[in-house]
Scaffold this motif. Structure first.
Motif, short mmCIF file in Angstrom:
data_model
loop_
_atom_site.label_atom_id
_atom_site.label_comp_id
_atom_site.label_asym_id
_atom_site.label_seq_id
_atom_site.Cartn_x
_atom_site.Cartn_y
_atom_site.Cartn_z
N GLY A 7 0.80 -1.22 0.00
CA GLY A 7 0.00 0.00 0.00
C GLY A 7 0.83 1.26 0.00
N GLY A 8 2.01 1.19 -0.58
CA GLY A 8 2.93 2.33 -0.54
C GLY A 8 2.55 3.49 -1.43
N ALA A 9 1.57 3.31 -2.30
CA ALA A 9 1.10 4.43 -3.13
C ALA A 9 -0.13 5.10 -2.53
CB ALA A 9 0.78 3.95 -4.55
N GLY A 10 -0.54 4.64 -1.36
CA GLY A 10 -1.64 5.27 -0.66
C GLY A 10 -1.18 6.48 0.12
N PHE A 11 -2.10 7.09 0.84
CA PHE A 11 -1.82 8.33 1.55
C PHE A 11 -0.73 8.17 2.62
CE2 PHE A 11 -3.34 11.05 5.24
CZ PHE A 11 -2.63 12.16 4.85
N ILE A 12 -0.94 7.26 3.56
CA ILE A 12 0.05 7.05 4.62
C ILE A 12 1.28 6.35 4.07
CG2 ILE A 12 0.48 5.98 6.86
CD1 ILE A 12 -2.52 6.28 7.45
N GLY A 13 1.07 5.36 3.21
CA GLY A 13 2.20 4.63 2.66
C GLY A 13 3.16 5.51 1.89
N SER A 14 2.64 6.42 1.08
CA SER A 14 3.53 7.30 0.31
C SER A 14 4.28 8.26 1.22
CB SER A 14 2.74 8.06 -0.76
OG SER A 14 1.74 8.88 -0.17
N ALA A 15 3.63 8.74 2.29
CA ALA A 15 4.32 9.61 3.25
C ALA A 15 5.44 8.84 3.93
CB ALA A 15 3.34 10.15 4.28
N LEU A 16 5.18 7.58 4.27
CA LEU A 16 6.21 6.75 4.89
C LEU A 16 7.39 6.54 3.95
CD1 LEU A 16 7.29 4.86 7.10
CD2 LEU A 16 5.86 3.04 6.10
N ILE A 17 7.11 6.24 2.69
CA ILE A 17 8.19 6.02 1.74
C ILE A 17 9.00 7.29 1.51
CG2 ILE A 17 8.70 5.50 -0.69
CD1 ILE A 17 6.44 3.42 -0.57
N ARG A 18 8.32 8.43 1.39
CA ARG A 18 9.05 9.69 1.22
C ARG A 18 10.00 9.92 2.39
NH1 ARG A 18 3.83 11.56 -0.23
NH2 ARG A 18 3.65 12.75 1.72
N HIS A 19 9.52 9.62 3.60
CA HIS A 19 10.36 9.80 4.79
C HIS A 19 11.54 8.82 4.77
CE1 HIS A 19 11.49 10.51 8.97
NE2 HIS A 19 11.49 9.19 9.13
N ILE A 31 4.82 -2.33 -2.79
CA ILE A 31 3.84 -3.22 -3.41
C ILE A 31 2.49 -2.55 -3.35
CG2 ILE A 31 2.69 -5.45 -3.27
CD1 ILE A 31 5.57 -5.76 -4.04
N ASP A 32 1.88 -2.27 -4.50
CA ASP A 32 0.58 -1.60 -4.51
C ASP A 32 -0.18 -2.02 -5.76
OD1 ASP A 32 -0.42 1.29 -2.94
OD2 ASP A 32 -1.51 0.62 -4.71
N SER A 33 -1.49 -2.20 -5.61
CA SER A 33 -2.31 -2.59 -6.76
C SER A 33 -2.88 -1.38 -7.49
CB SER A 33 -3.47 -3.49 -6.30
OG SER A 33 -4.32 -2.80 -5.41
N LEU A 34 -2.64 -0.18 -6.97
CA LEU A 34 -3.07 1.09 -7.59
C LEU A 34 -4.59 1.15 -7.74
CD1 LEU A 34 -0.28 1.64 -10.27
CD2 LEU A 34 -0.36 2.42 -7.89
N THR A 35 -5.29 1.08 -6.62
CA THR A 35 -6.73 1.29 -6.61
C THR A 35 -7.03 2.78 -6.73
OG1 THR A 35 -6.83 1.45 -4.20
CG2 THR A 35 -7.07 -0.75 -5.18
N TYR A 36 -8.31 3.14 -6.63
CA TYR A 36 -8.74 4.52 -6.89
C TYR A 36 -8.02 5.55 -6.03
CZ TYR A 36 -11.39 4.67 -2.53
OH TYR A 36 -11.74 4.69 -1.21
N ALA A 37 -7.64 5.20 -4.79
CA ALA A 37 -7.05 6.18 -3.88
C ALA A 37 -5.53 6.25 -3.97
CB ALA A 37 -7.47 5.88 -2.44
N ALA A 38 -4.91 5.40 -4.77
CA ALA A 38 -3.45 5.40 -4.91
C ALA A 38 -3.01 6.57 -5.79
CB ALA A 38 -2.98 4.09 -5.50
N ASN A 39 -1.80 7.03 -5.56
CA ASN A 39 -1.28 8.15 -6.35
C ASN A 39 0.24 8.05 -6.42
OD1 ASN A 39 -0.58 10.59 -7.54
ND2 ASN A 39 -2.10 11.76 -6.38
N LEU A 40 0.74 7.57 -7.56
CA LEU A 40 2.19 7.48 -7.73
C LEU A 40 2.84 8.86 -7.83
CD1 LEU A 40 2.52 4.46 -10.19
CD2 LEU A 40 3.07 4.52 -7.76
#
Length: 356
Positions: A7-19, A31-40
């Protein structure tokens, strides 16, 4: 260390990865399936790093998960992949059951098989962090706080699915010896949050002079946590949390939904005055309450603060200002979501009740 994050392309996941990419030496497999709320797009800078890898895969696909583990050989897993919106879970719980419960099961089984093949000393390092929510504890009255010893009492399909995932994670620790840690956070907010949630939806509607709808009388209380503070806490829990333990993460920022929305409106009146709209607070409308609406959430984060030396950097006031400034500096992001809403539900999406 190399960390596999679901879920790394989600809201919390992407913030965690950026950090992780900007502030640590850890490598990341997203690992992300890129559902509607995901944002690369939220990972554009991180994706330039040689320490970042993206794999498109569904957490319910054990074969894909096992393959990712075998290929990338991570030293640990942080599990964030989940359906997370309470209103959607009430309207259509199916995806919440399959993603949040079955998906967690499939990931645990893939992780167990991988862990059991690890040799020492890598076996001693490996851990599995399950990122959960305070909603598994149910609803508080006007007094008291959730602690790590609070009983589970989920009230929505979303909360029940997350509670089920927590119980699976605990069982895989007790039965199979998988080294796990569980975290529970309060409501997150910040840049890049998908605008089905209370703060971004309120801001977008306020900027466009649209109705800002609130359930009931807006008296439900939530404890708010800036997403970058949550990301820092997750790293502390992953690196230093005790195996088998739970850690609550919150900022002690309790606000009623109505007072929060009023503050968003007032801050936008200051940052982006619009004479044609006037005082944006006048846009607030009340609608019938949500089914099973929990009255209050509030986190006691003393254990995390004392044992892991973590403190939030942002108050709600400072974090909210940072969030709204980011939105104002990224009008294309706002316009894309408005266009999507208008295309898919011209009359209803922008007027739907605000889900926190």
């Amino acid at each position: 260390m190399k960390i596999l994050i679901t879920g790394g392309a989600g809201f919390i996941g992407s913030a965690l990865i950026r950090h992780l990419i900007a502030e640590t030496e850890h490598a990341v497999v997203n690992i992300d399936s890129l559902t509607y709320a995901a944002n690369l797009g939220a990972l554009e800078d991180a994706s330039q790093s040689p320490r970042y890898i993206f794999e498109r895969a569904d957490v319910r696909d054990r074969h894909a998960l096992a393959n990712a583990l075998a290929v990338h050989q991570p030293d640990g897993i942080i599990h964030l992949a989940a359906e997370s919106h309470v209103d959607r879970s009430i309207a259509c719980p199916d995806e919440f059951i399959t993603t949040n419960i079955v998906g967690t099961f499939e990931l645990l089984e893939a992780a167990r098989a991988y862990y059991e093949r690890l040799e020492y000393p890598r076996r001693n390092v490996f851990r599995f962090l399950n990122v959960s929510t305070d909603e598994v504890y149910g609803s508080l009255r006007d007094q008291g706080l959730f602690t790590e010893n609070s009983a589970y009492a989920p009230n929505s399909p979303y909360a029940a699915s997350k509670a089920s995932a927590d119980h699976l994670v605990r069982a895989w620790h007790r039965t199979y010896g998988l080294p796990v840690v569980i975290s529970h956070s309060s409501n997150n907010y910040g840049p890049w949050q998908f605008p089905e949630k209370l703060i971004p939806r309120t801001a977008i509607n306020a900027l466009h002079g649209k109705p800002i709808t609130l359930y009931g009388r807006g008296n439900n209380v939530r404890d708010w946590l800036y997403v970058e503070d949550h990301a820092r806490a997750l790293v502390r829990v992953f690196e230093h949390g005790k195996t088998g333990e739970r850690y609550n993460i919150g900022a002690h920022e309790e606000w009623t939904n109505l007072n929060l929305v009023r503050r968003v409106c007032g801050m936008l009146d200051e940052l982006a005055p619009a004479p044609g709209i006037g005082a944006r607070e006048r846009l607030i409308e009340f609608v019938p309450d949500r089914k099973g609406h929990d009255h209050r959430y509030a986190i006691n984060a003393t254990k995390t603060q004392n044992e892991l030396a973590w403190r939030p950097n942002e108050t709600l006031e400072s974090g909210l200002r940072r969030t709204l400034r980011w939105m104002l500096d990224n009008p294309a992001w706002i316009d894309a979501h408005v266009a999507h809403d208008e295309q898919n539900a011209p009359a209803s999406n922008l007027r739907r009740p605000q889900g926190e």
